[in-house]
Enzyme design. Structure first.
Site, short mmCIF file in Angstrom:
data_model
loop_
_atom_site.label_atom_id
_atom_site.label_comp_id
_atom_site.label_asym_id
_atom_site.label_seq_id
_atom_site.Cartn_x
_atom_site.Cartn_y
_atom_site.Cartn_z
N TRP A 197 4.64 -20.36 84.03
CA TRP A 197 3.82 -20.53 82.82
C TRP A 197 2.40 -20.85 83.21
CZ3 TRP A 197 5.84 -18.07 79.16
CH2 TRP A 197 7.20 -18.12 78.87
N LYS A 230 10.87 -25.78 71.76
CA LYS A 230 11.61 -26.47 72.82
C LYS A 230 12.05 -27.86 72.35
CE LYS A 230 10.31 -22.98 75.39
NZ LYS A 230 9.11 -22.91 76.17
N ASP A 238 -0.56 -27.86 78.72
CA ASP A 238 0.51 -27.12 78.06
C ASP A 238 1.72 -28.04 78.09
OD1 ASP A 238 2.63 -25.52 77.32
OD2 ASP A 238 2.34 -24.02 78.89
#
Ligand code: PLP
Length: 362
Positions: free
Chosen positions: A99, A190, A166
């Site tokens: 990511w 999530k 993030d």
């Protein structure tokens, strides 16, 4: 029977939230309109979005001078929106997984990207330490939880330049000192809701003084559009925001806040880690315990048992366990244990592992 949901995302949600949401899909609070049918300009939705924002601020102790916004496009769109709005010449990134690399890739479209440190040399199985954040960059970007590799940065560090994180996969799993960050973003799916909405917490000073002004930024990709319109410039993901509001209520009333949530998450992780650290068959992929994520614990079969991975996956299904197959770039298994996963699900997983180990140990 409800399964033990170890999915990496979209992921497990609290049962009381699912119950509330299912009722609202038929009729929102007895008003004769479904949550799927109400106008985003209605007074009912106004109350929903404002409560969601207020609870998010309260739970994470967000100081004055920050906006909470709801946008579309997933965290993946934030990878581009961030540099488009804030990268003037150079930005630095901590490279802790795929990511993080995807975030770097987008930033390179807008300027120079400096990798401050990387754990790519060991397939991202640790968090780099003792790096120096440069002072001549527009911002420093980190990924607090590396969903695929099972590592997590659990402390908020000081940065001499605006710190951007993030937090997609550890959002609202523990208290965070928001004052150390200029921008925090994450997809909801999530830990805090369903897919379809992305949340950004942005410091007004950062937005007002550091935003690039000589670049053409499409309206929808400009943070100011959303801070100024209270996330109502266009039709926001109404339903997803409603679920986030319900998850925040659950965090506040059922869990009692993020300190408690953190303790619960630590207890859950301990159940699995204690077993993994003593197992003769399974081995965690992140050796340093401090770097191990509380949200996603990754593990593989030890060498003599590698050919038993598929058999263990089959075995685990008998217990109602779903979602533990590891990401293809790590292999093995990944147990995602987000906020809403009950500790009993973790105990069932450990029981499945113990029984499999006993039956198959050479
Ligand atoms: C899942 C995830 C993303 C991608 O989120 P999307 O909403 O699918 O774009 C980005 N960063 C991290 C850390 C993630 O876990």
């Amino acid at each position: 029977m409800r399964k033990h949901i170890f999915n990496a995302g979209p992921a497990v949600l609290p049962v009381p939230v699912l119950e509330k949401v299912s009722k609202a899909v038929i009729d929102l609070d007895g008003i004769g309109i479904s949550i799927l049918e109400i106008s985003h300009r209605s007074k009912e939705f106004d109350a929903i979005i404002n409560e969601a924002i207020e609870l998010m601020k309260e739970l994470m102790n967000i100081p004055e001078g920050y906006h909470v916004i709801f946008v579309g496009g997933g965290a993946s769109t934030q990878f581009a929106m961030l540099p488009m709005n804030f990268l003037k010449t150079k930005a630095s990134y901590l490279e802790t997984g795929s990511w993080a690399k995807k975030a770097e890739k987008e930033a390179k479209l807008f300027g120079e990207v400096q990798i401050v440190a990387s754990s790519a040399d060991k397939n991202f199985t640790y968090i780099p330490k003792n790096f120096t954040i440069p002072t001549d960059v527009d911002y420093f970007h980190i990924t607090t939880n590396n969903t695929i590799y099972g590592t997590e940065i659990k402390t908020d560090f000081n940065s001499p330049v605006p710190l951007v994180a993030d937090m997609s996969s550890d959002f609202y799993s523990r208290p965070v000192d928001v004052s150390k960050y200029s921008l925090i973003y994450g997809g909801a799916q999530k830990n805090v809701g369903p897919s379809g909405v992305t949340i950004a917490i942005i410091k007004d000073d950062f937005l007002n003084s550091k935003q690039v002004t000589d670049r053409i930024i499409p309206t929808m990709l400009n943070y100011k559009t959303h801070t100024e319109a209270n996330s109502l410039y266009n039709t926001p993901p109404v339903y997803a925001i409603f679920v986030v509001k319900e998850v925040m209520r659950w965090l506040k009333t059922e869990i009692g806040g993020l300190e408690n949530m953190k303790k619960i998450n630590e207890d859950k992780a301990k159940v699995l880690n204690d077993y993994l650290d003593n197992s003769k068959m399974f081995i965690p992929t992140v050796p340093n315990k401090e770097d191990r994520s509380l949200m996603n614990i990754t593990f593989v079969m030890q060498d003599p048992y590698k050919d038993l991975e598929a058999a263990f996956l089959d075995h685990s299904k008998k217990y109602g366990i779903v979602g533990i197959k590891g990401h293809r770039s790590v292999g093995g298994f990944r147990a995602s244990m987000y906020n809403a996963l009950p500790i009993d699900s973790v105990k069932v997983l450990v029981q499945a592992m113990e029984e499999f180990e006993k039956a198959n140990l050479k």
